[in-house]
Write an enzyme that holds these catalytic residues in place. Structure first.
Site, PDB file in Angstrom:
ATOM      1  N   TRP A 141      40.549  35.907  38.226  1.00 57.10           N
ATOM      2  CA  TRP A 141      40.229  36.968  39.204  1.00 57.10           C
ATOM      3  C   TRP A 141      39.798  38.244  38.502  1.00 57.10           C
ATOM      4  O   TRP A 141      38.896  38.934  38.980  1.00 57.10           O
ATOM      5  CB  TRP A 141      41.400  37.190  40.157  1.00 57.10           C
ATOM      6  CG  TRP A 141      41.606  36.004  41.048  1.00 57.10           C
ATOM      7  CD1 TRP A 141      42.685  35.171  41.077  1.00 57.10           C
ATOM      8  CD2 TRP A 141      40.680  35.476  42.026  1.00 57.10           C
ATOM      9  NE1 TRP A 141      42.495  34.176  42.009  1.00 57.10           N
ATOM     10  CE2 TRP A 141      41.280  34.333  42.605  1.00 57.10           C
ATOM     11  CE3 TRP A 141      39.411  35.858  42.461  1.00 57.10           C
ATOM     12  CZ2 TRP A 141      40.642  33.577  43.600  1.00 57.10           C
ATOM     13  CZ3 TRP A 141      38.778  35.109  43.453  1.00 57.10           C
ATOM     14  CH2 TRP A 141      39.390  33.984  44.001  1.00 57.10           C
ATOM     15  N   ASP A 190      44.264  44.775  42.190  1.00 58.26           N
ATOM     16  CA  ASP A 190      44.028  43.653  43.098  1.00 58.26           C
ATOM     17  C   ASP A 190      45.373  42.965  43.298  1.00 58.26           C
ATOM     18  O   ASP A 190      45.810  42.161  42.479  1.00 58.26           O
ATOM     19  CB  ASP A 190      43.006  42.695  42.476  1.00 58.26           C
ATOM     20  CG  ASP A 190      42.835  41.419  43.302  1.00 58.26           C
ATOM     21  OD1 ASP A 190      43.505  41.274  44.348  1.00 58.26           O
ATOM     22  OD2 ASP A 190      42.028  40.568  42.885  1.00 58.26           O
ATOM     23  N   LYS A 217      47.490  35.300  51.374  1.00 59.13           N
ATOM     24  CA  LYS A 217      48.587  34.870  50.515  1.00 59.13           C
ATOM     25  C   LYS A 217      49.926  35.382  51.054  1.00 59.13           C
ATOM     26  O   LYS A 217      50.801  34.606  51.355  1.00 59.13           O
ATOM     27  CB  LYS A 217      48.384  35.353  49.080  1.00 59.13           C
ATOM     28  CG  LYS A 217      47.405  34.524  48.253  1.00 59.13           C
ATOM     29  CD  LYS A 217      45.974  34.902  48.418  1.00 59.13           C
ATOM     30  CE  LYS A 217      45.022  33.989  47.684  1.00 59.13           C
ATOM     31  NZ  LYS A 217      43.977  34.707  46.980  1.00 59.13           N
TER      32      LYS A 217
HETATM   33  C1  PLP Z   1      42.706  34.883  46.471  1.00 64.60           C
HETATM   34  C2  PLP Z   1      42.412  36.014  45.531  1.00 64.60           C
HETATM   35  C3  PLP Z   1      41.189  36.699  45.551  1.00 64.60           C
HETATM   36  C4  PLP Z   1      40.059  36.293  46.467  1.00 64.60           C
HETATM   37  O1  PLP Z   1      40.353  36.608  47.753  1.00 64.60           O
HETATM   38  P1  PLP Z   1      39.306  36.370  48.934  1.00 64.60           P
HETATM   39  O2  PLP Z   1      40.023  36.989  50.086  1.00 64.60           O
HETATM   40  O3  PLP Z   1      39.108  34.888  49.058  1.00 64.60           O
HETATM   41  O4  PLP Z   1      38.049  37.067  48.587  1.00 64.60           O
HETATM   42  C5  PLP Z   1      41.010  37.748  44.674  1.00 64.60           C
HETATM   43  N1  PLP Z   1      41.980  38.127  43.831  1.00 64.60           N
HETATM   44  C6  PLP Z   1      43.169  37.494  43.778  1.00 64.60           C
HETATM   45  C7  PLP Z   1      44.212  37.966  42.818  1.00 64.60           C
HETATM   46  C8  PLP Z   1      43.429  36.420  44.620  1.00 64.60           C
HETATM   47  O5  PLP Z   1      44.610  35.792  44.583  1.00 64.60           O
END
Ligand code: PLP
Length: 360
Positions: free
Chosen positions: A102, A172, A196
């Site tokens: 990521w 993030d 999540k």
């Molecule tokens: C799942 C995830 C993403 C991507 O998320 P989307 O909502 O599918 O764009 C980005 N960063 C992390 C750390 C993630 O777990």
């Protein structure tokens, strides 16, 4: 069929109580004669739902008054470009920590808008740890510092908060938000896709300090400017209303479980069940450095990868699903977010022991 234990990394398990309340309210929300899905986003019922969700999130996370909470769409992936568009503010470069898949995606996107200085990387050891801050080469003139406190794929979590002085810190938090208390005042921007630890896919939460709003790069589309959403209480256009409603139910659920302190204690106990067993056997192994073992995503491998398929099949037969590791890592991954009950983790550990006995 009874509900399975769903170890998916995302979209992920939701609290049963939340799903049941949503079911009860699906057709006719609190006697108003329609579903939340059918409501005008400008009507007083829906506006009340969204305002309450924001208030509960603010209370849970202790979000200071000088921060805006935005409910957006486009996933965390859209934030990979919205962050540089909004935060570069005329500066030449931004600092990024690289701890996995990521981080790499965020870096790739930021390079479209300016120079990226990678302050440190754990690629040398296949992203199995996070470099400590003494190893970071920060640039005092950077527009901001971006990092990924929990790498969902690698299962690498950073439990300390980086010190970046006057340079805004951006995180993030897609896969660790609400899993433990965090000091929001240390951050310029926090963002997270909902699927999540917050609610259904389709909502993206952005928490942004208000002095960072309103200085986008020229040519930024209206929808990608934080100011558009901050000035309109996330109602410049139609927000993802049903997803925000479910997120609001999750926030209420968290409050009944002792808030983020309560969640942290539960998450520590759940993760310990798995890691203690991984440490006690040599049939399975954790690839992640001890101090960075994620409480949310637990990758592990079998000593003999030829047994992977059989392991997954046996797990499925016991109602333990979505354990296959990410294609870039292999092996297994158990995602044990807030809504995964301790009974689910215990059932997984019991099965792992049984499988070891039969095949070890
Ligand atoms: C799942 C995830 C993403 C991507 O998320 P989307 O909502 O599918 O764009 C980005 N960063 C992390 C750390 C993630 O777990």
């Amino acid at each position: 069929m009874e509900r399975l234990y769903n170890f998916s990394a995302g979209p992920a398990v939701l609290p049963r109580e939340v799903l049941e309340q949503a079911r009860d309210e699906l057709v006719n929300w609190q006697g108003c004669g329609m579903s939340v899905m059918e409501m005008s986003h400008r009507g007083k019922e829906y506006m009340g739902i969204q305002a309450q969700a924001e208030a509960d999130l603010r209370e849970l996370m202790g979000i200071p008054a000088n921060y805006k909470v935005l409910f957006l769409q486009g996933g965390a992936s859209s934030q990979f470009s919205m962050v540089p568009m909004n935060l570069l503010r005329g500066r030449a470069s931004a600092d990024y920590l690289n701890t996995g898949e990521w981080s790499k995606k965020a870096i790739k996107e930021a390079k479209k808008f300016g120079k990226v200085n990678v302050v440190a990387s754990s690629e040398d050891r296949n992203f199995s740890y996070a470099p400590t801050q003494d190893a970071w080469k920060l640039d005092a003139d950077a527009a901001y510092v971006h990092y990924t406190p929990n790498e969902t794929i690698g299962g690498v979590e950073i439990f300390w908060t980086p010190e970046t002085g006057d340079v805004p810190l951006v995180a993030d938090m897609s896969s660790c938000i609400l899993s433990r208390p965090m000091d929001v005042s240390k951050y310029g921007v926090i963002y997270a896709g909902a699927q999540k630890n917050i609610g259904p896919a389709g909502v993206t939460v952005v928490i942004v300090r208000d002095d960072l709003i309103g200085q986008v790069v020229d040519g930024t589309p209206t929808m990608f400017d934080y100011k558009t959403h901050a000035d309109n209480e996330s109602m410049y256009n139609t927000p993802p209303t049903y997803g925000i409603y479910i997120a609001g139910l999750v926030f209420k659920w968290l409050k009944t479980k002792g808030g983020l302190n309560g969640m942290e204690q539960r998450n520590i106990a759940k993760a310990a069940l798995l890691y203690d067993y991984l440490d006690a056997t040599d049939f399975y192994a954790s690839p992640v450095a001890r101090e960075n073992r994620s409480r949310m995503n637990v990758p592990f491998t079998l000593k003999d990868a030829a047994l992977d398929e059989e392991f997954l099949k046996g797990a499925k037969a016991r109602g333990l699903v979505q354990l296959k590791g990410h294609r870039s890592v292999g092996g297994m991954r158990a995602s044990i977010y807030n809504a995964m009950p301790v009974e689910g983790v215990q059932a997984l550990v019991d099965y792992m022991k049984e499988f070891e006995k039969a095949r070890g």
